[in-house]
Write an enzyme that holds these catalytic residues in place. Structure first.
Site, PDB file in Angstrom:
ATOM      1  CD  GLU A   1      -1.774   1.641   2.891  1.00  0.00           C
ATOM      2  OE1 GLU A   1      -1.454   2.803   3.205  1.00  0.00           O
ATOM      3  OE2 GLU A   1      -2.120   0.784   3.723  1.00  0.00           O
ATOM      4  CG  HIS A   2       3.392   2.628   3.316  1.00  0.00           C
ATOM      5  ND1 HIS A   2       4.105   3.471   4.145  1.00  0.00           N
ATOM      6  CD2 HIS A   2       2.269   2.289   4.018  1.00  0.00           C
ATOM      7  CE1 HIS A   2       3.452   3.636   5.284  1.00  0.00           C
ATOM      8  NE2 HIS A   2       2.341   2.918   5.229  1.00  0.00           N
TER       9      HIS A   2
END
Length: 416
Positions: A50-51
């Protein structure tokens, strides 16, 4: 306002809700994947992925991603939970295509640059260390671990530093390829949006998602144990979990109501008994933590180490008493809290889009407000007695952080 839903040939579901009185749109991409889809040797990969999707694609640098959305006054964000991952944006309605293009680019074309990856690993490891230094944060991870052990639902969303350090760009790409597939994805939009135009944009920009979904979701079984951390501190942080139900279970609404009346506000049983009447704690709450097929009823309290024995007795009394003594007034109040909270949230475009996506991923359809209210209203005192009696017949999973003496007291907590 009505919701339009289209399932594309790939299995990707696209949902929109036109809200005529606003000039913006909230849109997001929800994937039916989270920490529970990880193996122990890759714990934290969903959150790291996600990052990393914001760190550059084959078309945009990380800076360009930020600049393009902020040039039009919009913003993007994302989150990872135990069973979901979401990427979303809020923009003026005339910039909807840009937001869809941007999110599609992040999800399908991220490059996982090695330098950016190493830098982001260090950021997440710092996030893990910060969480470990924050007892009223990490206690909830310990509660999950106490309830599920080494199973996926017992693992931290952030992961472990030693695991994060070994994840490569190839690992991220492989994980995304397996789990970010069309049949496990919902694109939901709420605001000033035209469904036909939305479909054209989705077909234009989201053509790379795999139409194949063959990654099974591993089941998790409640296996209670105690996780107690000795720490010299002025407060003892305590949590307990009892087996509840999943979001698809008909009893979900009874459990939600019970969590609310037990510890969901300042009029709740625990707040009144623990804080207002006895002054045993500043913070006390009860909550429901669930995924589709299983869940926990959790309680958290922060108290002085010397008050743990008294506190444990109050918790025991309230849990046992509520298995046979629920007053109509407290039941009605909890129902109103749930209904009002739901309706207030649905006044926000993002909450409407998120609600639509989560319902489609869980139930395969969107439950109407009227249906949800009916399910809440139909819960009776007998339903509460039944589910609480079932819960307290199980051994509780205990988590605690505090001075050694207080932890020795807490580990003796029992309901029978």
């Amino acid at each position: 306002m009505s919701i339009q839903i289209t399932t594309l040939d790939s299995g990707l579901r696209v949902a929109s809700e036109f809200m005529p009185n606003i000039e913006t749109v909230a849109l997001g991409v929800w994937f039916d994947v989270g920490t529970r889809n990880e193996l122990p040797k890759q714990n934290g990969i969903a959150h790291l992925l996600e990052h990393m999707l914001f760190k550059g694609t084959s078309r945009r640098t990380a800076l360009q991603i930020s600049e393009e959305i902020e040039n039009v006054g919009g913003h993007t964000n994302a989150y990872t939970s135990r069973d979901l991952t979401a990427y979303y944006a809020r923009v003026m309605h005339q910039d909807t295509e840009l937001a869809i293009d941007l999110l599609a680019d992040l999800i399908q074309n991220s490059t996982f640059d090695a330098t950016e990856l190493e830098r982001e690993k260090q950021v997440i490891i710092q996030e893990i260390n910060l969480s470990r230094d924050t007892p009223d944060d990490i206690i909830f991870d310990y509660m999950q671990m106490a309830a599920y052990g080494n199973q996926p639902l017992g693992m931290s969303i952030l992961g472990k530093p030693e695991v994060i350090a070994k994840i490569s760009g190839a690992d991220l790409k492989k994980y995304a390829g397996i789990h970010y597939c069309a049949p496990k994805t919902v694109i939901a939009v709420a605001g000033r949006v035209d469904h036909a135009q939305l479909l054209d944009w989705v077909k234009k920009y989201f053509g790379q998602l795999s139409p194949v979904s063959d990654a099974p979701i591993p089941p998790s079984v409640y296996k209670p144990e105690n996780i107690l951390i000795n720490k010299d501190s002025e407060q003892a942080h305590l949590s307990l979990a009892l087996p509840a139900c999943g979001g698809k279970d008909p009893d979900y609404y009874a459990y939600s109501i019970y969590a609310t009346l037990l510890g969901g506000g300042s009029s709740s049983r625990l707040f009144q008994e623990v804080r207002e009447k006895r002054g045993l704690a500043y913070t006390v709450s009860a909550f429901l933590s669930n995924v589709d097929d299983t869940g926990l009823l959790g309680i958290y309290v922060g108290t002085a180490p010397g008050e743990v024995a008294k506190l444990a007795e109050v918790l025991r009394e309230q849990l046992v008493d509520s298995s046979r003594n629920i007053k109509k007034a407290e039941l009605d109040r909890a129902k109103q809290q749930l209904k009002a909270g739901m309706l207030m949230a649905l006044e926000q475009p993002f909450s409407r889009a998120e609600n639509t996506a989560q319902h489609l991923l869980t139930f395969g359809r969107v439950l109407s407000v009227a249906e949800l209210i009916e399910k809440i209203d139909n819960v009776t005192p007998a339903d509460i007695h039944r589910i609480v009696g079932k819960m307290i017949s199980a051994k509780p999973a205990l988590a605690g952080i505090g001075p050694k003496k207080s932890m020795k007291v807490w580990e003796k907590f029992e309901l029978t």
